[in-house]
Write a protein that holds these residues in place. Structure first.
Motif, PDB file in Angstrom:
ATOM      1  N   GLY A 290       0.809  -1.209   0.000  1.00 35.39           N
ATOM      2  CA  GLY A 290       0.000   0.000   0.000  1.00 35.39           C
ATOM      3  C   GLY A 290       0.844   1.261   0.000  1.00 35.39           C
ATOM      4  O   GLY A 290       0.514   2.253  -0.650  1.00 35.39           O
ATOM      5  N   GLN A 291       1.947   1.235   0.725  1.00 30.28           N
ATOM      6  CA  GLN A 291       2.837   2.397   0.745  1.00 30.28           C
ATOM      7  C   GLN A 291       3.410   2.664  -0.640  1.00 30.28           C
ATOM      8  O   GLN A 291       3.584   3.827  -1.033  1.00 30.28           O
ATOM      9  CB  GLN A 291       3.966   2.189   1.754  1.00 30.28           C
ATOM     10  N   ARG A 292       3.691   1.600  -1.384  1.00 33.43           N
ATOM     11  CA  ARG A 292       4.242   1.760  -2.736  1.00 33.43           C
ATOM     12  C   ARG A 292       3.173   2.191  -3.746  1.00 33.43           C
ATOM     13  O   ARG A 292       3.416   3.057  -4.569  1.00 33.43           O
ATOM     14  CB  ARG A 292       4.862   0.443  -3.214  1.00 33.43           C
ATOM     15  N   GLU A 293       1.994   1.564  -3.658  1.00 32.49           N
ATOM     16  CA  GLU A 293       1.007   1.731  -4.724  1.00 32.49           C
ATOM     17  C   GLU A 293      -0.009   2.850  -4.511  1.00 32.49           C
ATOM     18  O   GLU A 293      -0.529   3.384  -5.484  1.00 32.49           O
ATOM     19  CB  GLU A 293       0.262   0.412  -4.938  1.00 32.49           C
ATOM     20  N   ILE A 294      -0.313   3.196  -3.276  1.00 31.91           N
ATOM     21  CA  ILE A 294      -1.345   4.214  -3.043  1.00 31.91           C
ATOM     22  C   ILE A 294      -0.705   5.597  -3.106  1.00 31.91           C
ATOM     23  O   ILE A 294       0.055   5.986  -2.233  1.00 31.91           O
ATOM     24  CB  ILE A 294      -2.057   3.999  -1.694  1.00 31.91           C
ATOM     25  N   ASP A 295      -1.033   6.305  -4.170  1.00 32.12           N
ATOM     26  CA  ASP A 295      -0.528   7.676  -4.330  1.00 32.12           C
ATOM     27  C   ASP A 295      -1.723   8.631  -4.319  1.00 32.12           C
ATOM     28  O   ASP A 295      -2.842   8.242  -4.018  1.00 32.12           O
ATOM     29  CB  ASP A 295       0.296   7.806  -5.612  1.00 32.12           C
ATOM     30  N   VAL A 296      -1.509   9.888  -4.660  1.00 35.43           N
ATOM     31  CA  VAL A 296      -2.585  10.889  -4.588  1.00 35.43           C
ATOM     32  C   VAL A 296      -3.709  10.628  -5.586  1.00 35.43           C
ATOM     33  O   VAL A 296      -4.806  11.168  -5.427  1.00 35.43           O
ATOM     34  CB  VAL A 296      -2.045  12.324  -4.781  1.00 35.43           C
ATOM     35  N   PHE A 297      -3.467   9.798  -6.579  1.00 31.33           N
ATOM     36  CA  PHE A 297      -4.499   9.503  -7.578  1.00 31.33           C
ATOM     37  C   PHE A 297      -5.224   8.181  -7.326  1.00 31.33           C
ATOM     38  O   PHE A 297      -6.155   7.837  -8.034  1.00 31.33           O
ATOM     39  CB  PHE A 297      -3.875   9.489  -8.986  1.00 31.33           C
ATOM     40  N   HIS A 298      -4.782   7.443  -6.332  1.00 32.32           N
ATOM     41  CA  HIS A 298      -5.348   6.124  -6.039  1.00 32.32           C
ATOM     42  C   HIS A 298      -6.731   6.262  -5.396  1.00 32.32           C
ATOM     43  O   HIS A 298      -7.012   7.212  -4.670  1.00 32.32           O
ATOM     44  CB  HIS A 298      -4.408   5.358  -5.109  1.00 32.32           C
ATOM     45  N   TYR A 299      -7.593   5.283  -5.652  1.00 34.70           N
ATOM     46  CA  TYR A 299      -8.961   5.273  -5.119  1.00 34.70           C
ATOM     47  C   TYR A 299      -8.974   5.300  -3.586  1.00 34.70           C
ATOM     48  O   TYR A 299      -9.851   5.912  -2.981  1.00 34.70           O
ATOM     49  CB  TYR A 299      -9.683   4.026  -5.653  1.00 34.70           C
ATOM     50  N   TYR A 300      -8.019   4.646  -2.936  1.00 37.90           N
ATOM     51  CA  TYR A 300      -7.993   4.548  -1.468  1.00 37.90           C
ATOM     52  C   TYR A 300      -7.078   5.577  -0.801  1.00 37.90           C
ATOM     53  O   TYR A 300      -6.732   5.437   0.360  1.00 37.90           O
ATOM     54  CB  TYR A 300      -7.557   3.147  -1.046  1.00 37.90           C
ATOM     55  N   ARG A 301      -6.725   6.634  -1.503  1.00 43.19           N
ATOM     56  CA  ARG A 301      -5.787   7.622  -0.944  1.00 43.19           C
ATOM     57  C   ARG A 301      -6.307   8.262   0.342  1.00 43.19           C
ATOM     58  O   ARG A 301      -5.531   8.554   1.237  1.00 43.19           O
ATOM     59  CB  ARG A 301      -5.484   8.699  -1.973  1.00 43.19           C
ATOM     60  N   ASP A 302      -7.639   8.441   0.468  1.00 41.45           N
ATOM     61  CA  ASP A 302      -8.196   9.109   1.646  1.00 41.45           C
ATOM     62  C   ASP A 302      -8.203   8.226   2.891  1.00 41.45           C
ATOM     63  O   ASP A 302      -8.323   8.741   4.001  1.00 41.45           O
ATOM     64  CB  ASP A 302      -9.623   9.593   1.367  1.00 41.45           C
ATOM     65  N   ILE A 303      -8.076   6.931   2.695  1.00 37.20           N
ATOM     66  CA  ILE A 303      -8.094   6.045   3.867  1.00 37.20           C
ATOM     67  C   ILE A 303      -6.750   5.348   4.073  1.00 37.20           C
ATOM     68  O   ILE A 303      -6.654   4.425   4.866  1.00 37.20           O
ATOM     69  CB  ILE A 303      -9.229   4.997   3.764  1.00 37.20           C
ATOM     70  N   LYS A 304      -5.722   5.828   3.413  1.00 39.44           N
ATOM     71  CA  LYS A 304      -4.394   5.227   3.541  1.00 39.44           C
ATOM     72  C   LYS A 304      -3.907   5.295   4.979  1.00 39.44           C
ATOM     73  O   LYS A 304      -3.410   4.322   5.528  1.00 39.44           O
ATOM     74  CB  LYS A 304      -3.409   5.937   2.615  1.00 39.44           C
ATOM     75  N   ARG A 305      -4.050   6.444   5.581  1.00 37.15           N
ATOM     76  CA  ARG A 305      -3.641   6.620   6.983  1.00 37.15           C
ATOM     77  C   ARG A 305      -4.750   7.345   7.743  1.00 37.15           C
ATOM     78  O   ARG A 305      -4.974   8.529   7.548  1.00 37.15           O
ATOM     79  CB  ARG A 305      -2.361   7.429   7.071  1.00 37.15           C
ATOM     80  N   ILE A 306      -5.418   6.610   8.599  1.00 40.67           N
ATOM     81  CA  ILE A 306      -6.447   7.192   9.467  1.00 40.67           C
ATOM     82  C   ILE A 306      -5.987   6.947  10.902  1.00 40.67           C
ATOM     83  O   ILE A 306      -5.557   5.852  11.243  1.00 40.67           O
ATOM     84  CB  ILE A 306      -7.821   6.531   9.228  1.00 40.67           C
ATOM     85  N   VAL A 307      -6.064   7.975  11.723  1.00 44.77           N
ATOM     86  CA  VAL A 307      -5.632   7.846  13.114  1.00 44.77           C
ATOM     87  C   VAL A 307      -6.785   8.224  14.033  1.00 44.77           C
ATOM     88  O   VAL A 307      -7.214   9.375  14.084  1.00 44.77           O
ATOM     89  CB  VAL A 307      -4.412   8.749  13.397  1.00 44.77           C
ATOM     90  N   LYS A 308      -7.311   7.212  14.737  1.00 44.37           N
ATOM     91  CA  LYS A 308      -8.350   7.375  15.758  1.00 44.37           C
ATOM     92  C   LYS A 308      -9.526   8.233  15.300  1.00 44.37           C
ATOM     93  O   LYS A 308      -9.963   9.132  15.997  1.00 44.37           O
ATOM     94  CB  LYS A 308      -7.747   7.928  17.042  1.00 44.37           C
ATOM     95  N   LYS A 309     -10.048   7.917  14.130  1.00 41.76           N
ATOM     96  CA  LYS A 309     -11.215   8.620  13.623  1.00 41.76           C
ATOM     97  C   LYS A 309     -12.469   7.998  14.260  1.00 41.76           C
ATOM     98  O   LYS A 309     -12.682   6.783  14.155  1.00 41.76           O
ATOM     99  CB  LYS A 309     -11.302   8.512  12.115  1.00 41.76           C
ATOM    100  N   PRO A 310     -13.321   8.793  14.919  1.00 49.03           N
ATOM    101  CA  PRO A 310     -14.540   8.235  15.506  1.00 49.03           C
ATOM    102  C   PRO A 310     -15.415   7.583  14.434  1.00 49.03           C
ATOM    103  O   PRO A 310     -15.611   8.148  13.360  1.00 49.03           O
ATOM    104  CB  PRO A 310     -15.236   9.459  16.114  1.00 49.03           C
ATOM    105  N   VAL A 311     -15.916   6.388  14.733  1.00 47.94           N
ATOM    106  CA  VAL A 311     -16.693   5.670  13.729  1.00 47.94           C
ATOM    107  C   VAL A 311     -18.014   6.357  13.413  1.00 47.94           C
ATOM    108  O   VAL A 311     -18.577   6.143  12.345  1.00 47.94           O
ATOM    109  CB  VAL A 311     -16.962   4.209  14.127  1.00 47.94           C
ATOM    110  N   ASP A 312     -18.522   7.185  14.309  1.00 42.46           N
ATOM    111  CA  ASP A 312     -19.772   7.875  13.997  1.00 42.46           C
ATOM    112  C   ASP A 312     -19.567   8.983  12.974  1.00 42.46           C
ATOM    113  O   ASP A 312     -20.527   9.541  12.468  1.00 42.46           O
ATOM    114  CB  ASP A 312     -20.445   8.411  15.259  1.00 42.46           C
ATOM    115  N   ASN A 313     -18.324   9.284  12.598  1.00 42.87           N
ATOM    116  CA  ASN A 313     -18.042  10.268  11.541  1.00 42.87           C
ATOM    117  C   ASN A 313     -17.767   9.623  10.204  1.00 42.87           C
ATOM    118  O   ASN A 313     -17.421  10.291   9.248  1.00 42.87           O
ATOM    119  CB  ASN A 313     -16.824  11.129  11.934  1.00 42.87           C
ATOM    120  N   ILE A 314     -17.887   8.315  10.125  1.00 47.05           N
ATOM    121  CA  ILE A 314     -17.580   7.613   8.880  1.00 47.05           C
ATOM    122  C   ILE A 314     -18.822   7.549   8.010  1.00 47.05           C
ATOM    123  O   ILE A 314     -19.888   7.317   8.423  1.00 47.05           O
ATOM    124  CB  ILE A 314     -17.046   6.203   9.162  1.00 47.05           C
TER     125      ILE A 314
END
Length: 101
Positions: free
Chosen positions: A77-101
């Motif tokens: 994932g570190q190699r393949e997920i760049d700014v144009f990748h579909y999963y770029r927004d969820i590459k690194r999430i830190v303690k995000k409350p699940v009620d905000n998902i």
């Protein structure tokens, strides 16, 4: 109903004993190990949550209030997920409350 459940089974955020230590008190012929006691208790609680709408509602409220989500990418994932990748927004999430998902 919820008040009665809370009164009978108060939430103890930091118990003095681990679940395994507590489970050892319930070892018997039917549940020969602490792991079996915990497995059976988990199954019983799952049934309780599934069958009782007020308990499901309370469980969901507690989950949404306290649960958080964190993600870290794998080496691939570190190699393949760049700014144009579909999963770029969820590459690194830190303690995000699940009620905000």
């Amino acid at each position: 109903y919820q008040r009665r459940v809370r009164a009978k089974h108060p939430v103890r955020p930091d118990p003095e004993q681990t679940p395994e230590e507590i489970a050892k008190e319930f070892i018997c012929a039917e549940f020969p190990s602490a792991e079996e006691v915990i497995k059976s208790a988990r199954h019983m609680m799952a049934k309780e949550i599934a069958y009782e709408p007020p308990i499901r509602r309370e469980f969901k409220e507690q989950y949404n209030s306290y649960a958080v989500l964190s993600t870290t990418p794998t080496e691939k994932g570190q190699r393949e997920i760049d700014v144009f990748h579909y999963y770029r927004d969820i590459k690194r999430i830190v303690k995000k409350p699940v009620d905000n998902i």
